[in-house]
Design a protein around this motif. Structure first.
Motif: not given
Ligand SMILES: [Zn+2]
Ligand SMILES: [Zn+2]
Length: 263
Positions: A130-136, A98-109
């Protein structure tokens, strides 16, 4: 009655500027302990200093998903920082689309590294989603987050997401959002989560509960979160306080040492 704020940010300027009055309201509202949660490694020394100064405040170590371009840490580095008697958890970590957009591979890593750190040091995770429940949930499963355990903090997702987290052995923490009039779906989730897996928090200085909505939040106000959950579940404040406080000490493996409570 003893209440615990399982998630707050006492190092943020709004609260750090006047910690003595923050402690005074905790005392007044029977909030005996708080967990001060780290969001960057740059600010971690401030979090730790507060936990070292106040016997009834604990700390976590982690890098929040909303902070792009700050120092990242390997699992080993996080594990070394977590090796401190007052550091009881790894986080907050997770995903925020929600807060951060774009390629979020760094967040997942970054999230994966925190789960690995928690498994290495045997301390529980504090997870933000937040707005990422499935990936979480997918990453929690892939990385074996159930081996570390932890809490889904400031929960705002559906019962299905809560169920997935509960199935992984996680706790669910409710914030002031559950007191908001329009949070009808969340109120239903708060009725269903088993009491033995529930925590309460403020996430202060944000998200002040009703009737203080929009004002600065602080750990003493976690009392209003407990009151709303008691009302929703037709249980007493004492029951909610006893359960959530007991859960806090159990999850974060803190000895229930009343002498360290602020009274
Ligand atoms: Zn958060
Ligand atoms: Zn937070």
């Amino acid at each position: 009655m003893m209440l615990v704020d399982s998630h707050c940010h006492l190092d943020f300027p709004d609260l750090a500027g006047d910690l003595e009055s923050v402690m005074a309201l905790m005392r007044e509202n029977q909030v005996t302990h708080a967990l001060c949660v780290s969001v960057t490694l740059e600010d971690f020394p401030k979090v730790l200093a507060i936990a070292e100064k106040y016997p009834h405040v604990f700390a976590s170590v982690g890098v929040h998903p909303d902070y792009e371009g700050v120092t990242d840490a390997t699992p080993e580095a996080l594990m070394r920082l977590a090796h401190h008697a007052k550091v009881v958890a790894v986080g907050e970590t997770g995903l925020d689309y929600y807060r951060i957009k774009g390629d979020l591979e760094w967040q997942r890593e970054r999230f994966r590294n925190h789960i690995r750190a928690a498994r290495l040091c045997g301390k529980p995770l504090i997870i933000h989603t937040r707005e990422a429940a499935q990936d979480t949930v997918r990453i929690m499963r892939e990385e074996g987050a159930d081996n570390a355990g932890g809490v889904m903090h400031c929960f705002t997702e559906t019962w299905e997401v809560a169920k997935s987290a509960l199935d992984l052995g996680f706790y669910i923490s409710f914030s002031g959002i559950v007191t908001f009039k329009n949070a009808l779906a969340l109120k239903e989730v708060a009725k269903k989560v088993p009491l033995e897996r529930m925590l309460i928090e403020t996430d202060s200085p944000y998200l002040a509960p009703a009737p203080f909505r929009g004002k600065m939040n602080q750990p003493g106000l976690v009392k209003y979160v407990a009151a709303e959950i008691a009302r929703l579940r037709n249980q007493s404040m004492d029951q909610i306080a006893e359960a959530t406080t007991g859960n806090f000490f159990k999850l974060f493996n803190v000895k229930k040492d009343i002498s360290h409570a602020i009274t």
